[in-house]
Motif scaffolding. Structure first.
Motif, PDB file in Angstrom:
ATOM      1  N   PHE A 148      21.415 -33.602  24.387  1.00  0.00           N
ATOM      2  CA  PHE A 148      20.766 -31.853  24.392  1.00  0.00           C
ATOM      3  C   PHE A 148      19.532 -32.141  23.184  1.00  0.00           C
ATOM      4  CE2 PHE A 148      24.725 -31.209  26.168  1.00  0.00           C
ATOM      5  CZ  PHE A 148      24.455 -29.864  26.766  1.00  0.00           C
ATOM      6  N   GLY A 149      18.947 -31.710  23.165  1.00  0.00           N
ATOM      7  CA  GLY A 149      17.672 -31.009  22.836  1.00  0.00           C
ATOM      8  C   GLY A 149      17.400 -30.294  21.180  1.00  0.00           C
ATOM      9  N   GLN A 150      19.028 -30.178  21.880  1.00  0.00           N
ATOM     10  CA  GLN A 150      19.565 -28.785  20.055  1.00  0.00           C
ATOM     11  C   GLN A 150      19.003 -29.562  19.090  1.00  0.00           C
ATOM     12  OE1 GLN A 150      22.574 -27.328  22.445  1.00  0.00           O
ATOM     13  NE2 GLN A 150      21.835 -25.353  22.872  1.00  0.00           N
ATOM     14  N   GLY A 151      18.726 -28.277  18.171  1.00  0.00           N
ATOM     15  CA  GLY A 151      18.333 -28.900  16.423  1.00  0.00           C
ATOM     16  C   GLY A 151      17.146 -29.262  15.922  1.00  0.00           C
ATOM     17  N   HIS A 152      18.003 -30.289  14.753  1.00  0.00           N
ATOM     18  CA  HIS A 152      17.146 -31.065  14.438  1.00  0.00           C
ATOM     19  C   HIS A 152      17.611 -32.534  14.410  1.00  0.00           C
ATOM     20  CE1 HIS A 152      12.463 -31.569  12.142  1.00  0.00           C
ATOM     21  NE2 HIS A 152      13.339 -32.201  11.345  1.00  0.00           N
ATOM     22  N   THR A 153      17.024 -33.883  14.142  1.00  0.00           N
ATOM     23  CA  THR A 153      17.166 -34.842  14.128  1.00  0.00           C
ATOM     24  C   THR A 153      16.191 -35.555  12.877  1.00  0.00           C
ATOM     25  OG1 THR A 153      18.385 -34.942  16.488  1.00  0.00           O
ATOM     26  CG2 THR A 153      17.769 -36.962  15.632  1.00  0.00           C
ATOM     27  N   ILE A 154      17.146 -36.214  11.931  1.00  0.00           N
ATOM     28  CA  ILE A 154      16.366 -36.485  11.265  1.00  0.00           C
ATOM     29  C   ILE A 154      17.146 -38.266  10.744  1.00  0.00           C
ATOM     30  CG2 ILE A 154      16.773 -36.778   8.343  1.00  0.00           C
ATOM     31  CD1 ILE A 154      17.583 -33.850   8.330  1.00  0.00           C
ATOM     32  N   GLU A 155      15.828 -38.934  11.198  1.00  0.00           N
ATOM     33  CA  GLU A 155      16.152 -40.290  11.139  1.00  0.00           C
ATOM     34  C   GLU A 155      16.781 -40.719   8.829  1.00  0.00           C
ATOM     35  OE1 GLU A 155      13.170 -42.588  12.462  1.00  0.00           O
ATOM     36  OE2 GLU A 155      14.648 -44.699  11.981  1.00  0.00           O
ATOM     37  N   LEU A 156      17.916 -40.950   8.789  1.00  0.00           N
ATOM     38  CA  LEU A 156      17.839 -41.115   7.680  1.00  0.00           C
ATOM     39  C   LEU A 156      17.364 -42.525   6.815  1.00  0.00           C
ATOM     40  CD1 LEU A 156      21.501 -39.800   7.341  1.00  0.00           C
ATOM     41  CD2 LEU A 156      19.704 -38.463   6.364  1.00  0.00           C
ATOM     42  N   ALA A 157      17.899 -42.601   5.613  1.00  0.00           N
ATOM     43  CA  ALA A 157      16.701 -43.969   5.228  1.00  0.00           C
ATOM     44  C   ALA A 157      17.801 -45.192   5.285  1.00  0.00           C
ATOM     45  CB  ALA A 157      16.660 -44.352   3.493  1.00  0.00           C
ATOM     46  N   ASN A 158      19.346 -44.502   5.249  1.00  0.00           N
ATOM     47  CA  ASN A 158      20.384 -45.800   5.881  1.00  0.00           C
ATOM     48  C   ASN A 158      20.022 -46.328   7.333  1.00  0.00           C
ATOM     49  OD1 ASN A 158      21.861 -43.878   6.671  1.00  0.00           O
ATOM     50  ND2 ASN A 158      23.577 -43.721   5.689  1.00  0.00           N
ATOM     51  N   GLY A 159      19.712 -46.439   7.913  1.00  0.00           N
ATOM     52  CA  GLY A 159      19.409 -46.028   9.425  1.00  0.00           C
ATOM     53  C   GLY A 159      20.602 -45.396  10.361  1.00  0.00           C
ATOM     54  N   ASN A 160      20.895 -44.544   9.717  1.00  0.00           N
ATOM     55  CA  ASN A 160      21.559 -43.303  11.146  1.00  0.00           C
ATOM     56  C   ASN A 160      20.538 -42.203  11.230  1.00  0.00           C
ATOM     57  OD1 ASN A 160      24.576 -44.409  10.478  1.00  0.00           O
ATOM     58  ND2 ASN A 160      24.581 -43.558   9.328  1.00  0.00           N
ATOM     59  N   PHE A 161      21.416 -41.524  12.242  1.00  0.00           N
ATOM     60  CA  PHE A 161      20.610 -40.212  12.321  1.00  0.00           C
ATOM     61  C   PHE A 161      21.546 -39.223  12.261  1.00  0.00           C
ATOM     62  CE2 PHE A 161      18.521 -43.442  14.281  1.00  0.00           C
ATOM     63  CZ  PHE A 161      16.531 -43.404  14.439  1.00  0.00           C
ATOM     64  N   ASN A 194      24.136 -19.818  14.061  1.00  0.00           N
ATOM     65  CA  ASN A 194      23.563 -18.676  13.814  1.00  0.00           C
ATOM     66  C   ASN A 194      23.618 -18.770  12.507  1.00  0.00           C
ATOM     67  OD1 ASN A 194      26.820 -18.241  12.454  1.00  0.00           O
ATOM     68  ND2 ASN A 194      26.868 -17.875  14.979  1.00  0.00           N
ATOM     69  N   ASP A 195      22.856 -18.056  11.638  1.00  0.00           N
ATOM     70  CA  ASP A 195      22.745 -17.332  10.238  1.00  0.00           C
ATOM     71  C   ASP A 195      23.655 -18.089   9.027  1.00  0.00           C
ATOM     72  OD1 ASP A 195      20.653 -16.568  10.573  1.00  0.00           O
ATOM     73  OD2 ASP A 195      20.427 -14.410   9.952  1.00  0.00           O
ATOM     74  N   GLN A 196      24.805 -17.892   9.898  1.00  0.00           N
ATOM     75  CA  GLN A 196      26.650 -18.173   9.446  1.00  0.00           C
ATOM     76  C   GLN A 196      27.463 -19.966   9.516  1.00  0.00           C
ATOM     77  OE1 GLN A 196      28.106 -14.228   9.465  1.00  0.00           O
ATOM     78  NE2 GLN A 196      28.964 -14.254   7.140  1.00  0.00           N
ATOM     79  N   THR A 197      26.351 -20.115  10.925  1.00  0.00           N
ATOM     80  CA  THR A 197      27.096 -21.536  11.201  1.00  0.00           C
ATOM     81  C   THR A 197      26.438 -22.014  11.365  1.00  0.00           C
ATOM     82  OG1 THR A 197      28.397 -19.924  12.770  1.00  0.00           O
ATOM     83  CG2 THR A 197      28.800 -22.634  13.554  1.00  0.00           C
ATOM     84  N   PHE A 198      26.667 -24.346  11.085  1.00  0.00           N
ATOM     85  CA  PHE A 198      25.621 -25.152  11.474  1.00  0.00           C
ATOM     86  C   PHE A 198      26.330 -25.951  12.319  1.00  0.00           C
ATOM     87  CE2 PHE A 198      25.126 -22.857   7.986  1.00  0.00           C
ATOM     88  CZ  PHE A 198      23.514 -22.541   7.380  1.00  0.00           C
ATOM     89  N   ARG A 199      25.585 -26.385  12.891  1.00  0.00           N
ATOM     90  CA  ARG A 199      26.642 -27.908  13.822  1.00  0.00           C
ATOM     91  C   ARG A 199      25.758 -29.022  13.601  1.00  0.00           C
ATOM     92  NH1 ARG A 199      27.004 -29.799  20.171  1.00  0.00           N
ATOM     93  NH2 ARG A 199      28.292 -31.075  20.180  1.00  0.00           N
ATOM     94  N   ILE A 200      26.501 -30.357  12.194  1.00  0.00           N
ATOM     95  CA  ILE A 200      25.959 -31.354  12.422  1.00  0.00           C
ATOM     96  C   ILE A 200      26.625 -32.894  13.013  1.00  0.00           C
ATOM     97  CG2 ILE A 200      26.143 -32.558   9.947  1.00  0.00           C
ATOM     98  CD1 ILE A 200      26.305 -30.057   8.758  1.00  0.00           C
ATOM     99  N   ARG A 201      25.935 -33.575  13.515  1.00  0.00           N
ATOM    100  CA  ARG A 201      26.406 -35.134  14.319  1.00  0.00           C
ATOM    101  C   ARG A 201      25.480 -35.987  12.920  1.00  0.00           C
ATOM    102  NH1 ARG A 201      25.361 -32.434  20.218  1.00  0.00           N
ATOM    103  NH2 ARG A 201      23.860 -32.253  19.134  1.00  0.00           N
ATOM    104  N   VAL A 202      26.107 -37.332  13.588  1.00  0.00           N
ATOM    105  CA  VAL A 202      25.918 -38.113  12.894  1.00  0.00           C
ATOM    106  C   VAL A 202      26.123 -39.258  13.844  1.00  0.00           C
ATOM    107  CG1 VAL A 202      25.867 -39.668  10.833  1.00  0.00           C
ATOM    108  CG2 VAL A 202      26.275 -37.201   9.957  1.00  0.00           C
ATOM    109  N   SER A 203      24.843 -40.210  14.284  1.00  0.00           N
ATOM    110  CA  SER A 203      24.859 -41.429  14.851  1.00  0.00           C
ATOM    111  C   SER A 203      24.720 -42.801  14.379  1.00  0.00           C
ATOM    112  CB  SER A 203      24.152 -40.683  16.126  1.00  0.00           C
ATOM    113  OG  SER A 203      24.915 -41.937  17.050  1.00  0.00           O
TER     114      SER A 203
END
Length: 797
Positions: A26-39, A46-55
Motif C-alpha cells: 500500500f502507498g498509504q502514509g509516508h515512508t522514511i528511510e532511517l540512518a540505521n538502514g530501516n524504513f 485520523n487526528d488521534q490515531t497513527f499507524r506505524i510500520r518498520v521494515s
C-alpha cells in the motif's frame, strides 16, 4: 497440498528477507528511510490515531487483517510529515509525533507539547535486553500446558512436527515504550483471569481454550492513550514486568506494525480502537432477554413441555437453543448435517431428501415460535475458513472460485425451517491445527488467532445475505475485531469469578456483547443469578446440568423468576445501552476504572461493575464500594453518600448489592413473557432526582440493519430538582424507524421523600398521581411522541 506447502515455505523465506510475494504494497502514509538502514512507514489515520510500520526494506505488504477486512483500510486523513534537521515530525490538530531520523525512536506529544509517550523504539537484535527477554518468553512458552475441549469425544491427537520442522523460524521483533510510574493498563481481552489492571503482568495474546479464549492485542493506558498490535501471530505484552518503567510488545513473526491512539481517556481510546477493528455488533433486541439451553436428553416433547411451563410460571424467556442432540450424527462437523428426526422432526420423516426449506406450521419449531420463542442450534466447526474468504475476494474482483466447499451456507436450510441463530462451540476452531496448511498458503501461526474472527464474521455475512436481519450467534473464542461480527461468551469457564474477570477485561477491550454460562461452577446460587442476569446478554446453559427453574428449591426458583422478570423490565435501558455501545465501543458491563478513572480505589476492582450508565452491581460479595457522589440503594430506596464501602442487608430473594447513581433516569417496561408480546406504548421511568440530570433513550426496530443508516429514535428526558419543585421534561422524540409508535404513555416513579402539593402537566393540574413509601408515581397519559411535555412537581412548604 505439497505445492501449497512449498509455496508457503518459500513465502516465509522471503519474509525473513523482508520481501513480499503476491501481496501488493500500500502507498498509504509516508515512508522514511532511517540512518540505521530501516524504513519507517507512518500514517495519520485520523487526528488521534497513527499507524506505524518498520521494515528493513521499503516494502510494507498487506496484512491478513487488511486483506480480510478485519481492520479499516480506507482512511481519508492526509499524512503530512515535515523534516526538522535530521529528524521528522507529523502534526495533526490534536497530537504531534516526533521521529528520530537515526533509529526511528518516537515521541508522542499533545499539541500543547506535553509528553504522552516519551520514548517508543524497536530493540536491536544485539541488544542485551532483547536477548534476555527473548529467552524468558521462550521458556514461558515451553512450560505451557494444553486443555482438551469439553464434550468433544470425537477429537484425535492431530499433533505433528511436519509443518513446524518445515517452517522458517523468524526472530521476534520487540518494541519498547517508556511508561510513567502512575500509569495503569487495561485491555488485552481475556488474556488474564487474575486482574483487570495489568501493570506488572506478562500477557500472552493467543486464543487458548479455558485459559485465554478471547484475546485482543490492545492495551489502553490510564493516561488516555492506547496501542493496537496489528499481528495475528502469537504476541505478548510485557507491562512493566521485565522492567517496571517499560512496556514491551513482543511479536513472534518478526513484524513491527501497530497503531497508536491518543483518546485522552479510556472511553475515547476504546472508541478509536473500535474505529480500527470495527464497532461492536448489535444483537436483535430479543437476544438481550434470557436465552435458555436445555439438557442434552431433551427431545421435542420435553422441550415443548418446558417451553410451555416457562410461560405458565411467568418466567420470561426469549431464546431457547438445542444442544448437540439435535443432530443425526453426534458432533457433526460436516456440511451434510441434518436433524435427528426421532427427536426433533423439523419436517415429516417421509420428506427426507426433499430439501424441506420451509417452516412446517404443524411441527415443533413453529409451535415454539407461536409461543414467542426464538430457537437456536448448537454447532461445531472444523473447517478451513480461508477458503470462503479467498473466494469472497475473488468474487468481488471477478476472479475464479476455488471450487472448495464453504461451511456456513449449508446452515441456511435450518434458518428457512425456523431457526433464528446459532451457538458456535469452541470445537475445533479454538483447537490448534499444527499440521494444517490453509487454502491461502498460511499455517496456524498466522491463522489461529485470525480464525477466531473469521468464524463469527462468516456466520454474520451468510445470515445477513440470506435473511437481511440480525442473527443471534455467539462464540467463546475471539481476537481483535471479533466484537464487530457477533456476541461472545466466557466459554467453558463457568459463571463465577473467572467469568467475571472475562466480562470486565473484554469490556475494556471493545467487546459489547459478552456473557457466561450462568450458574455453572457457582456455589452461591443467588449470587450466581445476581451476576448472571446483569450480564450484557444472559444465557443459562443446562446442557449437562439441571438448571430448569422447577428443579430448584422454591426459594431459588423465586430468585430465578425475580431476576428474569427484572431483566425483562429493564430491556428498554439495556437495549438503549447496546445501541449506544454499537456506535462507540462503550460496553454495557463497565469496569469501574472505565467510569471512575480518577478514583484510585477502583483501579483493579473486580467485585463490582456498572451496568450501563446508572446501575452499580456487586458480584460474589456482600459489600460494595460507592464512588464519590450520592447513591440510592435500589432494593430499599435509601440514599447513601459515596466515598465509602457499605454492606447493607439485601432482600431474601436476591443475591447481591444493587445501587443507582443519584440523578439517574432509567427506562423500564411492564414485564412481558418475551420481547414483542405487547407494543411498548407505555414506558416506565424510574427517576432519582439530584440537581440537574438527563438521559437519552435510543430505540430502533430491533431486528433490521436500518440503524446503520441512522434509523434510530432519540428521546431526551431531563430532571431538574430545585428547592421547592422538580421539573421533568420529555422532549419531542427525534429520528424514526420502521414500526415506531406514534403515541406513548409514561408512568414516572420519583424517588423523593417529600409529598407534593400540586403537580402540573404542560401548565394544567394533573390528578393522576399517588405517593407511597417514598415513591411518587405520576401517570402521564398517552400523547404524541413528537410533543414537548413539561411536568412540574410543586412541593409542600
Amino acid at each position: 497440498m505439497k505445492w501449497k506447502l512449498a509455496l508457503r515455505m518459500g513465502w516465509l523465506a522471503m519474509i525473513a528477507l523482508s520481501c513480499s510475494l503476491g501481496m501488493r504494497s500500500f502507498g498509504q502514509g509516508h515512508t522514511i528511510e532511517l540512518a540505521n538502514g530501516n524504513f519507517l512507514n507512518i500514517q495519520a489515520c485520523n487526528d488521534q490515531t497513527f499507524r506505524i510500520r518498520v521494515s528493513p526494506s521499503n516494502s510494507f505488504p498487506e496484512t491478513l487483517m487488511e486483506r480480510y477486512d478485519i481492520v479499516k483500510k480506507n482512511w481519508n486523513n492526509e499524512t503530512k510529515v515535515t523534516k526538522q534537521g535530521s529528524d521528522y515530525r507529523l502534526t495533526t490538530s490534536r497530537n504531534r509525533l516526533e521521529i528520530n531520523g537515526e533509529d526511528g525512536e518516537i515521541t508522542l506529544r499533545s499539541l500543547s507539547g506535553s509528553e504522552i509517550i516519551t520514548r517508543l523504539s524497536v530493540l536491536e537484535k544485539g541488544d542485551k535486553t532483547y536477548k534476555v527477554l527473548h529467552e524468558a518468553v521462550s521458556d514461558y512458552e515451553q512450560a505451557l500446558t494444553k486443555k482438551e475441549i469439553i464434550g468433544d469425544t470425537t477429537s484425535e491427537d492431530r499433533h505433528s512436527k511436519v509443518v513446524k520442522q518445515g517452517e522458517i523460524r523468524l526472530e521476534p521483533a520487540i518494541m519498547q515504550l517508556s511508561i510513567t510510574p502512575e500509569e495503569r493498563f487495561y485491555g488485552g481481552g481475556a488474556a488474564s483471569r487474575k486482574a483487570i489492571q495489568h501493570r506488572g503482568a506478562l500477557l500472552r495474546i493467543w486464543a487458548t481454550y479455558q485459559q485465554s479464549d478471547m484475546v485482543a492485542p490492545f492495551l489502553v493506558s490510564s493516561r488516555g492513550w492506547g496501542i493496537f498490535n496489528n499481528t495475528t501471530a502469537l504476541n505478548y505484552f510485557d507491562v512493566g514486568n521485565f522492567k517496571d518503567d517499560q512496556l514491551y510488545v513482543y511479536n513472534t513473526d518478526g513484524t513491527v506494525d501497530f497503531y497508536l491512539m491518543s483518546g485522552q481517556s479510556l472511553e475515547n481510546t476504546i472508541d478509536l480502537y473500535t474505529t480500527i477493528t470495527g464497532k461492536p455488533y448489535l444483537l436483535p433486541k430479543w437476544a438481550y432477554g434470557l436465552a435458555f439451553g436445555g439438557n442434552m436428553m431433551e427431545d421435542q416433547f420435553r422441550m415443548l413441555d418446558n417451553a410451555v411451563r416457562f410461560r405458565a410460571e411467568n418466567i420470561p424467556v426469549d431464546v431457547y437453543w438445542i444442544e448437540p442432540q439435535w443432530m443425526a450424527k453426534f458432533y457433526d462437523y460436516s456440511t451434510e448435517k441434518d436433524w435427528d428426526l426421532s427427536k426433533f422432526p423439523a419436517y415429516f420423516f417421509w420428506q427426507k431428501g426433499e430439501g424441506n426449506r420451509y417452516e412446517n406450521k404443524q411441527l415443533f419449531l413453529s409451535k415454539l415460535r407461536q409461543l414467542g420463542y426464538h430457537v437456536a442450534l448448537w454447532l461445531c466447526i472444523d473447517h478451513d475458513l480461508s477458503i470462503e474468504e479467498e473466494d469472497h475476494l475473488a468474487a468481488l474482483q471477478g476472479g475464479k472460485q476455488s471450487g472448495e466447499a464453504h461451511w456456513f451456507p449449508h446452515l441456511m436450510k435450518f434458518v428457512d425451517q425456523g431457526i433464528d441463530g446459532f451457538k458456535l462451540d469452541p470445537g475445533r476452531t479454538l483447537d490448534e491445527h499444527p499440521d494444517r496448511v490453509y487454502h491461502n498458503g498460511y499455517t496456524d501461526r498466522e491463522m489461529h488467532n485470525l480464525n477466531q474472527v473469521l468464524l463469527p464474521k462468516q456466520m454474520y455475512r451468510v445470515f445477513r445475505e440470506h435473511t437481511g436481519v440480525r442473527s443471534f450467534h455467539h462464540y467463546c473464542g475471539g481476537y481483535a475485531g471479533s466484537q464487530h461480527w457477533g456476541a461472545s461468551t466466557a466459554g467453558d469457564n463457568g459463571g463465577g469469578r473467572d467469568a467475571l474477570y472475562d466480562q470486565l477485561n473484554l469490556g475494556l477491550s471493545g467487546f459489547l456483547n459478552t456473557s457466561a454460562d450462568v450458574l455453572d461452577a457457582v456455589e452461591d446460587v443467588k449470587a450466581g443469578f445476581h451476576f448472571g442476569f446483569f450480564l450484557p446478554w444472559v444465557q443459562i446453559n443446562s446442557w449437562a446440568s439441571m438448571h430448569y427453574p422447577w428443579y430448584f428449591s422454591s426459594e431459588y426458583k423465586e430468585t430465578f423468576r425475580f431476576y428474569a422478570r427484572l431483566r425483562n423490565s429493564l430491556l428498554p435501558y439495556i437495549y438503549s445501552t447496546a445501541i449506544h455501545g454499537s456506535q462507540t465501543g462503550m460496553p454495557i458491563l463497565r469496569a469501574m476504572p472505565l467510569v471512575f478513572p480518577q478514583d484510585k480505589e477502583v483501579e483493579n476492582m473486580t467485585t463490582q461493575f456498572m451496568f450501563g450508565e446508572h446501575l452499580l452491581v456487586s458480584a460474589f460479595t456482600d459489600s460494595v464500594y460507592l464512588p464519590a457522589g450520592k447513591w440510592v440503594n435500589y432494593w430499599w430506596g435509601e440514599k447513601v453518600k459515596g466515598g465509602q464501602t457499605v454492606s447493607p442487608r439485601i432482600p431474601a430473594h436476591t443475591g447481591g448489592q444493587l445501587f443507582v447513581k443519584a440523578g439517574a433516569i432509567i427506562p423500564f417496561q411492564k414485564p412481558m413473557q418475551y420481547v414483542g408480546q405487547h407494543p411498548l406504548d407505555t414506558l416506565i421511568l424510574k427517576v432519582y432526582p439530584e440537581g440537574k440530570s438527563s438521559y437519552i433513550l435510543l430505540e430502533d426496530d430491533g431486528e433490521s440493519f436500518d440503524f446503520e443508516q441512522g434509523a434510530i429514535s432519540r428521546t431526551h428526558f431531563e430532571c431538574h430538582e430545585k428547592q421547592k419543585e422538580i421539573e421533568f421534561t420529555i422532549s419531542p422524540t427525534g429520528g424514526a424507524y420502521k414500526g415506531m409508535p406514534d403515541r406513548r404513555a409514561y408512568e414516572i416513579l420519583f424517588n423523593i421523600d417529600r409529598k407534593p402539593n400540586r403537580i402540573e402537566l404542560n401548565g394544567l393540574v394533573l390528578q393522576t398521581w399517588e405517593m407511597k413509601e417514598g415513591v411518587l408515581l405520576v401517570s402521564v397519559p398517552q400523547s404524541d411522541m413528537h410533543k414537548h411535555q413539561l411536568l412540574k412537581i410543586l412541593m409542600e412548604d
